[in-house]
Each structure stands twice: as structure tokens, then as C-alpha cells.
Design a protein around this motif. Structure first.
Motif, short mmCIF file in Angstrom:
data_model
loop_
_atom_site.label_atom_id
_atom_site.label_comp_id
_atom_site.label_asym_id
_atom_site.label_seq_id
_atom_site.Cartn_x
_atom_site.Cartn_y
_atom_site.Cartn_z
N ARG A 269 55.87 19.80 42.07
CA ARG A 269 56.85 19.82 43.37
C ARG A 269 55.77 20.31 44.27
O ARG A 269 56.36 20.71 46.00
CB ARG A 269 57.55 21.41 43.41
CG ARG A 269 58.48 21.33 41.58
CD ARG A 269 58.66 22.88 41.29
NE ARG A 269 59.96 23.38 42.05
CZ ARG A 269 61.19 23.34 42.44
NH1 ARG A 269 61.72 22.93 41.53
NH2 ARG A 269 61.89 24.39 42.66
N HIS A 270 54.45 20.14 44.61
CA HIS A 270 53.47 20.76 45.68
C HIS A 270 53.83 19.34 46.32
O HIS A 270 52.97 19.57 47.62
CB HIS A 270 52.32 20.80 45.25
CG HIS A 270 52.09 22.60 44.59
ND1 HIS A 270 52.32 23.37 45.57
CD2 HIS A 270 51.87 22.28 43.92
CE1 HIS A 270 51.77 24.63 44.89
NE2 HIS A 270 51.54 24.16 43.33
N HIS A 271 54.07 18.53 45.91
CA HIS A 271 54.55 16.86 47.09
C HIS A 271 55.21 17.42 48.13
O HIS A 271 55.27 17.10 48.88
CB HIS A 271 55.07 16.30 46.47
CG HIS A 271 53.76 14.87 45.06
ND1 HIS A 271 52.45 15.38 45.28
CD2 HIS A 271 54.38 14.67 43.89
CE1 HIS A 271 51.85 14.50 44.45
NE2 HIS A 271 52.87 13.91 43.73
N ILE B 175 54.35 27.50 46.75
CA ILE B 175 52.95 28.11 47.26
C ILE B 175 52.69 28.52 45.68
O ILE B 175 53.25 29.06 45.29
CB ILE B 175 53.08 29.01 47.99
CG1 ILE B 175 54.44 28.87 49.30
CG2 ILE B 175 52.62 29.43 48.57
CD1 ILE B 175 54.79 29.41 50.56
N ASP B 176 51.15 28.24 46.03
CA ASP B 176 50.75 29.57 44.97
C ASP B 176 49.80 30.14 45.44
O ASP B 176 48.82 30.37 46.58
CB ASP B 176 49.61 28.53 43.96
CG ASP B 176 50.13 27.52 43.36
OD1 ASP B 176 51.12 27.18 42.32
OD2 ASP B 176 48.96 25.75 43.36
N PHE B 177 50.10 31.77 45.17
CA PHE B 177 49.61 33.10 45.76
C PHE B 177 48.42 33.26 44.96
O PHE B 177 48.76 33.67 43.30
CB PHE B 177 50.94 34.03 46.25
CG PHE B 177 51.89 33.41 46.93
CD1 PHE B 177 51.74 33.79 48.27
CD2 PHE B 177 53.10 33.20 46.52
CE1 PHE B 177 52.52 33.49 48.96
CE2 PHE B 177 54.18 33.01 47.18
CZ PHE B 177 53.97 33.06 48.36
N TRP C 1 51.97 32.16 39.63
CA TRP C 1 51.71 32.30 41.10
C TRP C 1 52.25 31.45 41.56
O TRP C 1 52.37 31.58 42.92
CB TRP C 1 49.71 31.73 41.10
CG TRP C 1 49.97 30.63 40.13
CD1 TRP C 1 50.13 29.33 40.74
CD2 TRP C 1 49.58 30.53 38.69
NE1 TRP C 1 49.63 28.25 39.84
CE2 TRP C 1 48.96 29.54 38.29
CE3 TRP C 1 48.59 31.73 37.89
CZ2 TRP C 1 49.12 28.47 37.22
CZ3 TRP C 1 48.51 31.59 36.66
CH2 TRP C 1 48.47 29.74 36.31
N HIS C 2 52.59 30.99 40.95
CA HIS C 2 53.58 29.62 41.35
C HIS C 2 55.74 29.79 42.24
O HIS C 2 55.99 30.42 41.41
CB HIS C 2 53.88 28.24 41.16
CG HIS C 2 54.71 27.11 41.47
ND1 HIS C 2 53.41 25.40 41.60
CD2 HIS C 2 55.66 26.76 41.93
CE1 HIS C 2 54.47 24.98 42.14
NE2 HIS C 2 55.68 25.94 42.41
N TRP C 3 55.46 29.62 43.02
CA TRP C 3 56.94 30.76 43.67
C TRP C 3 57.49 28.87 45.05
O TRP C 3 56.60 28.56 45.58
CB TRP C 3 56.89 31.70 44.97
CG TRP C 3 55.96 32.28 43.94
CD1 TRP C 3 54.83 32.84 43.38
CD2 TRP C 3 57.43 34.10 43.30
NE1 TRP C 3 55.24 34.31 42.37
CE2 TRP C 3 56.52 34.33 42.23
CE3 TRP C 3 58.61 34.39 43.23
CZ2 TRP C 3 56.90 35.54 41.52
CZ3 TRP C 3 58.93 35.23 42.89
CH2 TRP C 3 58.72 35.86 41.84
#
Ligand SMILES: [Zn+2]
Length: 242
Positions: free
Chosen positions: A130-132, A137-139, A192-194
Motif C-alpha cells: 500500500r506504500h506504493h 503512512i507509518d507514524f 504505526w501504519h495508517w
């Protein structure tokens, strides 16, 4: 034909045309869904200001950055700082993460299927992250234990309570089902992943329409995409219900 029947027929034809147009998802070509882009020169992406992030050179889709800025302000009002550790990741970046893990000495002698499944505990196969998409976002920390510490608990509690107002949702939750829904498949929990759903939901729909495992090539272990059912279990292995 009765006039009302004619009108109904016209309405139905128009509806079918509209729906088939929407179903084509022309706004998200395959390259964007697979991360085969250069965010720094892509018109849909913006550079994240350094004061929002742990390092320079992080990009997000522009509307995601706008939504994040509002979320960040709301957090700051409560004395909480959100730091972006990771945003958009390209296919080649994901391939370098994946292949570095693939070559680990501890995997000597492992079956390729088992090796891929083990790496998939936390890392996506290239072309399936999904980061593609520039929507996720990772916080603050890549450890769930941080979010159980005093500081991290406040951050997580804030996100859990407020992020949805700004369009963000934790997609990789505990796999236990507490509400009677079918348990989620895929990655372990990532506090952390939103994900920014107003964009990532249509992108997931486009992914499911346009991408097959035939498109997932050009990295070590790519031959396991079918045996693992990577699209069904991982790309779609997200929390869809509350
Ligand atoms: Zn992430």
C-alpha cells in the motif's frame, strides 16, 4: 412503449454507462498501483516538509499530505507529535527491502514458499505494498511495543480516537476478531501504519480490477505469488469493518 417505461429504460442505460465508466478506474493506471513511478516528478505527489518527518525526501499524494497536516494540528492541540517515518515507497525501493531479507543467512536451505511467507510477516512483496500508492503512512515507531509505552500509548489512543475524522484508518489490526466478523488474513498488526481511505479505497478497487499475479514479476520469489495467494490474503487482508 409507455412513456414512463421509456424513461425507466433510458435511466437504466445511463446508469449502466456510468457504472461501467466508474468501474474502469481510469485515474489509477497499473504503474501507479504497482509503485512504478517517480514521486518527485509525478504531479499527484507532494514532498513532505522535513519538520513533519524523520528524514528528508518522503512523498505523499497531495491530498493525503493536506489531510495529514490537519491530523497533525489536532494531535499538537493535545500535546502529541506525529512523525512520519515512511510514506510513498516505489517498486524498486520495496524490491531492495524484500531482496535484502530474501538473502538473509538464516533462510539458508528454506523452501521458497516458507521463506516468502516468513518475510511477509511484516514486509510486502514488491508490487503489493500500500506504500506504493502514496496513501499510507507509518507514524513514530515501527515497533508495536512503542505504542504500549507511556508516550506511544498516548499517540495510539489519539489516532484510534481521532484519525478517522481526517480519513485515516489502521488497516493492519490484530487478526483476532472481537466483533464476530471473519478474522483478517495477511500481515501482523502494525499500530504505526495508517491509510488515507478516501484515496486508498478506490485504489484498492482499481488494484483488484487491473492487477493479477502476472503483473507481479521481476523480483526474487515472484514465482510464489500464486501459491501464497498474495493478492487475496495480503493486498486484501485489511480491516474493512470496525
Ligand atoms: Zn507501513
Amino acid at each position: 412503449m409507455m412513456k414512463s417505461a421509456k424513461l425507466a429504460l433510458i435511466f437504466c442505460v445511463q446508469l449502466v454507462i456510468t457504472l461501467s465508466f466508474l468501474a474502469q478506474s481510469p485515474e489509477y493506471p497499473k504503474e501507479e498501483l504497482l509503485g512504478q513511478i517517480t514521486p518527485s516528478s509525478h504531479p499527484a505527489f507532494s514532498l513532505v516538509p522535513e519538520e513533519f518527518s524523520s528524514r528528508a525526501g518522503i512523498y505523499l499524494r497531495s491530498e493525503v499530505l493536506v489531510a495529514f497536516e490537519k491530523l497533525r494540528e489536532a494531535a499538537l492541540d493535545e500535546g502529541i507529535e506525529l512523525v512520519i517515518l515512511s510514506g510513498t515507497r516505489t517498486f524498486s525501493h520495496q524490491r531492495s527491502i524484500w531482496e535484502r531479507k530474501w538473502e538473509r543467512p538464516r533462510y539458508m536451505g528454506w523452501d521458497e514458499f516458507d521463506k516468502a511467507v516468513d518475510i511477509l510477516t511484516y514486509s510486502s512483496m514488491p508490487g503489493t505494498s500500500r506504500h506504493h500508492w502514496g496513501t499510507d503512512i507509518d507514524f513514530n515507531s515501527l515497533e508495536n511495543s512503542y505504542f504500549e509505552s507511556a508516550e506511544g500509548y498516548e499517540v495510539y489512543e489519539f489516532l484510534d480516537r481521532c484519525a478517522s475524522e481526517f480519513g485515516f484508518k489502521q488497516v493492519y489490526t490484530s487478526k483476532e476478531s472481537t466483533s464476530g466478523h471473519k478474522a483478517r488474513t495477511g500481515y501482523n498488526e502494525e499500530k504505526w501504519h495508517w491509510s488515507y481511505l478516501p484515496t486508498s479505497e478506490p485504489m484498492l478497487r482499481a488494484y483488484n480490477e487491473l492487477i493479477t499475479t502476472q503483473d507481479l514479476t521481476d523480483f526474487k520469489g515472484a514465482q510464489e505469488t500464486d501459491s501464497i495467494k498474495v493478492i487475496a490474503k495480503y493486498v486484501n487482508g485489511i480491516r474493512t469493518k470496525d
